[in-house]
Enzyme design. Structure first.
Site: not given
Length: 263
Positions: A86, A142, A227
């Site tokens: 995201d 992911h 980050s």
């Protein structure tokens, strides 16, 4: 004058000892009292988390939370490249002669970003995304495609902020901060998932240190505070999804584009 003062303060606070101190605090049982404040302050959609907020033992455990099954549909199709996180797309585009152009007004060379890895030769005319994760975002990373681990490379570095100020006013933040790079060999070429640490990020961790292959959307790693991920696609292998542009918000699993065999 204000910018110079902020830059000096950032330089002084970017040392790893401060990140370790913040990391120790976020891992403490006392930090669980900060979770409700954290949720309210950043308007985090806590209902997406796999557990209720009160079940997390520390702030770090909540920050690196997993989501309930089905919260992030993953793009399908043999050629699909899915967003690993995201994030906000800070920058994207073609890599020109080994240079990533105009990321918040700065250029980055693959030599510096990848710490002179031999893999950089594969990406000199490739494609890149810079994906910024704010404190609001889900912070697990992911796999963007199905493939096998070709190499993992950990690079020690500083802990400068990767927010708008840090990216604009600190020199070459993405190439100077701590990085964990995963090179994944897919059916249509190699992809590098460059996980960049930031201020107050105590570590970047693999979900399963023993994993050697992933399906698209599999849990790969996670940050312990906000980050950036730089995603690199091998030269001549990638076509971006029409309509994507910098300052676009994407969800993990969302289609970024498609791979093809190198040309």
């Amino acid at each position: 004058m204000v910018k110079q003062l902020l830059r000096l303060m950032t330089e002084l606070s970017s040392h790893r000892w401060l990140s370790r101190l913040m990391g120790a605090l976020s891992h403490s049982r006392l930090s669980r009292l900060m979770i409700p404040v954290f949720i309210r302050s950043y308007q985090i959609p806590a209902a997406e988390a796999e557990k209720a907020a009160g079940e997390y033992r520390t702030l770090n455990e909540f920050f690196s939370r997993r989501l309930k099954p089905g919260m992030r549909p993953v793009a399908s199709g043999e050629h699909a490249v899915a967003s690993p996180v995201d994030a906000m797309i800070t920058a994207m585009g073609e890599i020109n002669c080994g240079t990533i152009m105009n990321v918040k007004g700065q250029d980055y060379t693959l030599e510096d970003l990848l710490n002179h890895s031999p893999h950089l030769e594969l990406y000199k005319k490739g494609y890149y995304f810079v994906l910024y994760l704010s404190p609001t975002d889900y912070h697990r990373i992911h796999s963007p495609l199905t493939g096998q681990l070709r190499e993992s490379d950990y690079i020690r570095g500083r802990a400068y902020p990767v927010n708008d100020f840090g990216m604009r006013h600190m020199k070459s933040v993405l190439s100077r901060n701590e990085r964990l790079i995963t090179y994944i060999a897919g059916s249509y070429g190699e992809t590098a998932v460059v996980k960049v640490g930031a201020m107050n990020v105590s570590s970047i961790r693999y979900t399963d240190e023993a994993a050697r292959e992933w399906q698209r959307g599999d849990d790969l790693a996670y940050f312990e505070f906000g980050s950036t991920v730089v995603l690199l696609m091998e030269s001549g292998t990638f076509t971006p999804r029409p309509g994507l542009a910098p300052d676009t918000k994407v969800k993990m699993g969302e289609l970024l584009g498609e791979m093809r065999r190198p040309v």
